[in-house]
Motif scaffolding. Structure first.
Motif, PDB file in Angstrom:
ATOM      1  N   TYR A  25       7.208 -14.779   9.437  1.00 28.36           N
ATOM      2  CA  TYR A  25       7.946 -14.076   8.374  1.00 28.36           C
ATOM      3  C   TYR A  25       6.764 -13.148   7.960  1.00 28.36           C
ATOM      4  CZ  TYR A  25      11.526 -14.181   4.830  1.00 28.36           C
ATOM      5  OH  TYR A  25      12.707 -13.952   3.941  1.00 28.36           O
ATOM      6  N   GLN A  26       5.572 -13.364   7.891  1.00 33.34           N
ATOM      7  CA  GLN A  26       4.678 -12.013   7.721  1.00 33.34           C
ATOM      8  C   GLN A  26       4.676 -11.578   6.107  1.00 33.34           C
ATOM      9  OE1 GLN A  26       5.456  -9.203  10.545  1.00 33.34           O
ATOM     10  NE2 GLN A  26       4.626 -10.417  12.170  1.00 33.34           N
ATOM     11  N   VAL A  27       5.002 -12.646   5.131  1.00 33.25           N
ATOM     12  CA  VAL A  27       5.094 -12.439   3.693  1.00 33.25           C
ATOM     13  C   VAL A  27       3.843 -13.337   3.027  1.00 33.25           C
ATOM     14  CG1 VAL A  27       6.593 -12.493   1.930  1.00 33.25           C
ATOM     15  CG2 VAL A  27       7.721 -11.818   3.983  1.00 33.25           C
ATOM     16  N   PRO A  28       2.868 -12.749   3.030  1.00 39.26           N
ATOM     17  CA  PRO A  28       1.596 -13.630   2.467  1.00 39.26           C
ATOM     18  C   PRO A  28       1.900 -13.619   1.050  1.00 39.26           C
ATOM     19  CG  PRO A  28       1.032 -11.199   2.893  1.00 39.26           C
ATOM     20  CD  PRO A  28       2.495 -11.199   3.313  1.00 39.26           C
ATOM     21  N   GLU A  29       2.974 -14.202   0.511  1.00 38.12           N
ATOM     22  CA  GLU A  29       3.271 -14.367  -1.006  1.00 38.12           C
ATOM     23  C   GLU A  29       3.840 -15.796  -1.145  1.00 38.12           C
ATOM     24  OE1 GLU A  29       5.923 -11.056  -1.933  1.00 38.12           O
ATOM     25  OE2 GLU A  29       4.152  -9.809  -2.373  1.00 38.12           O
ATOM     26  N   LEU A  30       3.619 -16.204  -2.368  1.00 38.11           N
ATOM     27  CA  LEU A  30       3.986 -17.666  -2.572  1.00 38.11           C
ATOM     28  C   LEU A  30       4.507 -17.587  -3.898  1.00 38.11           C
ATOM     29  CD1 LEU A  30       4.091 -20.490  -1.287  1.00 38.11           C
ATOM     30  CD2 LEU A  30       1.896 -20.816  -2.309  1.00 38.11           C
ATOM     31  N   ASN A  31       5.686 -18.485  -4.247  1.00 38.23           N
ATOM     32  CA  ASN A  31       5.943 -18.985  -5.312  1.00 38.23           C
ATOM     33  C   ASN A  31       5.836 -20.321  -5.428  1.00 38.23           C
ATOM     34  OD1 ASN A  31       7.849 -16.663  -6.600  1.00 38.23           O
ATOM     35  ND2 ASN A  31       9.095 -17.027  -4.750  1.00 38.23           N
ATOM     36  N   LEU A  32       5.153 -21.003  -6.544  1.00 35.58           N
ATOM     37  CA  LEU A  32       4.692 -22.567  -6.606  1.00 35.58           C
ATOM     38  C   LEU A  32       5.947 -22.982  -7.492  1.00 35.58           C
ATOM     39  CD1 LEU A  32       2.933 -24.888  -5.909  1.00 35.58           C
ATOM     40  CD2 LEU A  32       1.377 -23.976  -7.786  1.00 35.58           C
ATOM     41  N   TYR A  33       6.285 -24.280  -6.947  1.00 37.68           N
ATOM     42  CA  TYR A  33       7.273 -25.066  -8.096  1.00 37.68           C
ATOM     43  C   TYR A  33       6.650 -26.513  -8.251  1.00 37.68           C
ATOM     44  CZ  TYR A  33      11.143 -27.607 -10.066  1.00 37.68           C
ATOM     45  OH  TYR A  33      11.964 -28.277 -10.903  1.00 37.68           O
ATOM     46  N   LEU A  34       6.299 -26.897  -9.469  1.00 40.20           N
ATOM     47  CA  LEU A  34       5.864 -28.217  -9.800  1.00 40.20           C
ATOM     48  C   LEU A  34       6.834 -28.978 -10.372  1.00 40.20           C
ATOM     49  CD1 LEU A  34       2.321 -27.181 -10.798  1.00 40.20           C
ATOM     50  CD2 LEU A  34       3.120 -27.739  -8.514  1.00 40.20           C
ATOM     51  N   HIS A  35       7.474 -30.071  -9.942  1.00 37.70           N
ATOM     52  CA  HIS A  35       8.407 -30.868 -10.450  1.00 37.70           C
ATOM     53  C   HIS A  35       7.909 -32.153 -11.295  1.00 37.70           C
ATOM     54  CE1 HIS A  35      12.590 -31.883 -10.908  1.00 37.70           C
ATOM     55  NE2 HIS A  35      12.466 -33.208 -10.729  1.00 37.70           N
ATOM     56  N   VAL A  36       8.485 -32.403 -12.577  1.00 31.82           N
ATOM     57  CA  VAL A  36       8.145 -33.297 -13.389  1.00 31.82           C
ATOM     58  C   VAL A  36       9.318 -33.836 -13.911  1.00 31.82           C
ATOM     59  CG1 VAL A  36       7.168 -34.246 -15.739  1.00 31.82           C
ATOM     60  CG2 VAL A  36       6.008 -32.132 -14.609  1.00 31.82           C
ATOM     61  N   PRO A  37       9.699 -35.214 -13.484  1.00 27.82           N
ATOM     62  CA  PRO A  37      11.033 -35.521 -13.187  1.00 27.82           C
ATOM     63  C   PRO A  37      11.409 -36.436 -14.894  1.00 27.82           C
ATOM     64  CG  PRO A  37       9.440 -37.302 -12.189  1.00 27.82           C
ATOM     65  CD  PRO A  37       8.811 -36.090 -12.539  1.00 27.82           C
ATOM     66  N   PHE A  38      10.675 -36.327 -15.568  1.00 24.70           N
ATOM     67  CA  PHE A  38      10.853 -37.268 -16.834  1.00 24.70           C
ATOM     68  C   PHE A  38      11.717 -36.678 -17.892  1.00 24.70           C
ATOM     69  CE2 PHE A  38       6.567 -38.121 -15.178  1.00 24.70           C
ATOM     70  CZ  PHE A  38       6.718 -39.363 -14.588  1.00 24.70           C
ATOM     71  N   CYS A  39      12.663 -37.448 -18.348  1.00 26.81           N
ATOM     72  CA  CYS A  39      13.590 -36.984 -19.467  1.00 26.81           C
ATOM     73  C   CYS A  39      13.485 -38.126 -20.592  1.00 26.81           C
ATOM     74  CB  CYS A  39      14.691 -36.862 -19.043  1.00 26.81           C
ATOM     75  SG  CYS A  39      14.987 -35.150 -18.267  1.00 26.81           S
ATOM     76  N   ARG A  40      13.835 -37.808 -21.782  1.00 33.79           N
ATOM     77  CA  ARG A  40      14.164 -38.951 -22.828  1.00 33.79           C
ATOM     78  C   ARG A  40      15.618 -39.331 -22.719  1.00 33.79           C
ATOM     79  NH1 ARG A  40      11.388 -35.439 -26.988  1.00 33.79           N
ATOM     80  NH2 ARG A  40       9.326 -36.283 -27.292  1.00 33.79           N
ATOM     81  N   TYR A  41      16.433 -38.608 -22.203  1.00 30.47           N
ATOM     82  CA  TYR A  41      17.973 -38.849 -22.005  1.00 30.47           C
ATOM     83  C   TYR A  41      18.661 -37.886 -20.871  1.00 30.47           C
ATOM     84  CZ  TYR A  41      18.004 -34.654 -25.042  1.00 30.47           C
ATOM     85  OH  TYR A  41      17.711 -33.339 -25.505  1.00 30.47           O
ATOM     86  N   LYS A  42      19.562 -38.604 -20.494  1.00 31.75           N
ATOM     87  CA  LYS A  42      20.096 -37.815 -19.245  1.00 31.75           C
ATOM     88  C   LYS A  42      21.446 -37.108 -19.754  1.00 31.75           C
ATOM     89  CE  LYS A  42      20.718 -37.625 -14.562  1.00 31.75           C
ATOM     90  NZ  LYS A  42      19.662 -37.107 -13.519  1.00 31.75           N
TER      91      LYS A  42
END
Length: 482
Positions: free
Chosen positions: A55-72
């Motif tokens: 791809y030769q795109v030396p860039e990055l998005n970082l996503y960090l997932h935190v799954p916790f909720c008080r309610y659904k």
């Protein structure tokens, strides 16, 4: 070819005339197309090395997932679990930081553009958890605060109101953007959506807290189509939110996917009618009159302040590394998830164990062919796309089909031609962008998507029959994407 062009023009015109409302296209291929990967067949570092080379795109998005909720929330089909267990939060944060370190080489090989902490409700974490996460990022990428353009976190209004000082500490740590889910400013609509804890007074308090503390970008949203929502209640929510003045506002058509609680029970009837486009028109008019500009088909921003950098970059083809249970990663080789796709506390525990032991590997995903790379950009990025960028991925292999779709879009007033090979959406194109995006789907992806959702529909129908609940699948289509 002339027959194809004629058919596509007619198909697109008919969809617009009928007011077809596909789900919002925010990923391609959608999660519904992911299938189990052979055990041990894919190595994370090899995937990213191949992506960088090809791809030769030396860039990055970082996503960090935190799954916790008080309610659904009733309409939510995201990877979330209900928990307020601080010990679990501690163990999960440790696991997430271990995973960040395990991906240090991947992150260091690219320019880190954005960091997004999503969920779930990440704001449920304590200040010490965020300090640990940001400290770990600093170990891996020391200057991240000076190079990253957007540091974002998702929150609920009640989580902000419950701990305003904790939110202030996030600003000190480098936060630039917060997504606060609102959905509506009408009390009845909020309650029926399963958001009774986030009443309209709490929403106003949360917005005031965030604005008083000087957050650069406050992002909020409204949803069109709640059960019982009327033209009048929609307009009241739009008018008041415009007066409150967050820097970014998104407006979504309500999509109740088959893996959401509303659909599984069949007890919630929502609006899925062409008249909803009139609500879209009203929101666009009001927000533009208040100084907002349209950044995407669903999003409005204050010029120079608002916006959603990670989403824009992902649409442009910058890869995304997703860490945490339930997170997805997008590369030019494989879009994938590690671990289970079905949220549960036991799966969260399994993730923690595997992260601690450095045993997380891709378990489900979709292999990207050159054709699907081209289609991904077409599905996501017609807001402003230079087709020459797709030549090296083999656009010529499907050029006839692509030209026919673009011809149909131009004939129906959805795109401008800018120069020899650049296309941009018109205001009408923004409005009907999701219809146009669907037309770029490959037959393979459509088939996988259909297979997945038909399976969920049948499972829901059987479950409701066993419970003695009437079967209702109103408003659900096989075009749903996750």
């Amino acid at each position: 070819m002339n027959d194809l062009r004629h058919d596509l023009r007619h198909e697109l015109a008919e969809c617009i005339d009928q007011g077809v409302i596909p789900p919002y296209q925010y990923s391609y291929p959608p999660r519904s197309t992911y299938r189990p990967l052979a055990e041990g067949a894919w190595n994370t570092h090899d995937i990213w090395a191949e992506d960088l080379e090809a791809y030769q795109v030396p860039e990055l998005n970082l996503y960090l997932h935190v799954p916790f909720c008080r309610y659904k929330c009733g309409f939510c089909n995201l990877y979330t679990v209900i928990s307020t267990d601080e010990d679990l939060y501690d163990a999960y944060t440790d696991a997430l930081c271990t995973q960040i370190r395990d991906h240090a080489e991947i992150i260091q090989a690219r320019r880190l553009r954005t960091v997004y902490i999503g969920g779930g409700t990440p704001a449920l974490l304590s200040t010490r958890h965020f300090e640990q996460i940001f400290r770990t990022l600093g170990e891996v990428y020391p200057n991240w605060r000076s190079t990253v353009e957007e540091v974002a976190v998702e929150a609920t209004p009640d989580s902000i109101v419950a701990d305003p000082e904790g939110f202030s500490r996030l600003l000190d740590l480098g936060l630039t953007r917060a997504n606060i889910g609102i959905q509506s400013l009408e009390p009845k609509e909020i309650r029926e959506a399963g958001r009774g804890q986030a009443g309209e007074d709490v929403i106003r308090q949360a917005i005031a807290i965030v604005q008083e503390r000087g957050l650069p970008d406050l992002s909020t949203d409204l949803i069109m189509g709640f059960a019982g929502q009327t033209t009048q209640t929609w307009r009241r929510s739009v008018d008041e939110l415009a007066r409150l003045g967050p820097t970014t506002i998104s407006t979504y058509f309500l999509t109740v996917r088959p893996d959401a609680w509303f659909s599984r029970t069949g007890a919630y009837q929502y609006m899925w009618k062409p008249e909803l486009y009139e609500r879209y028109d009203y929101a666009r008019q009001v927000f533009t009159e208040h100084g907002y500009v349209q950044e995407g088909s669903v999003r409005y921003k204050k010029p120079g302040r608002g916006g959603y950098v990670q989403k824009v970059l992902t649409f442009h083809g910058v890869p995304l590394l997703g860490l945490g249970v339930g997170a997805r990663s997008y590369t030019s080789v494989l879009d994938y998830m590690t671990g289970s796709v079905k949220p549960s506390l036991s799966e969260v525990s399994d993730y923690i164990t595997k992260a601690r032991e450095h045993r997380l590997t891709p378990t489900t995903g979709f292999v990207l062919t050159p054709e699907e790379i081209v289609r991904k950009r077409l599905v996501l990025d017609t807001f402003d796309l230079d087709l020459r960028e797709l030549d090296r991925f083999g656009l010529d292999a499907i050029a006839g089909e692509v030209d026919a779709v673009l011809d149909a879009a131009e004939a129906n007033g959805l795109i401008h031609r800018v120069g020899p090979r650049r296309v941009q959406l018109t205001p009408k194109g923004f409005k009907y962008r999701d219809i146009l995006s669907w037309m770029f789907y490959s037959d393979h992806v459509k088939g996988l998507d259909r297979e997945y959702y038909e399976g969920l529909h049948h499972a829901n129908a059987r479950a409701r029959k066993n419970m003695g609940t009437p079967v209702r699948i109103t408003g659900i289509t096989n075009r749903e994407s996750a």
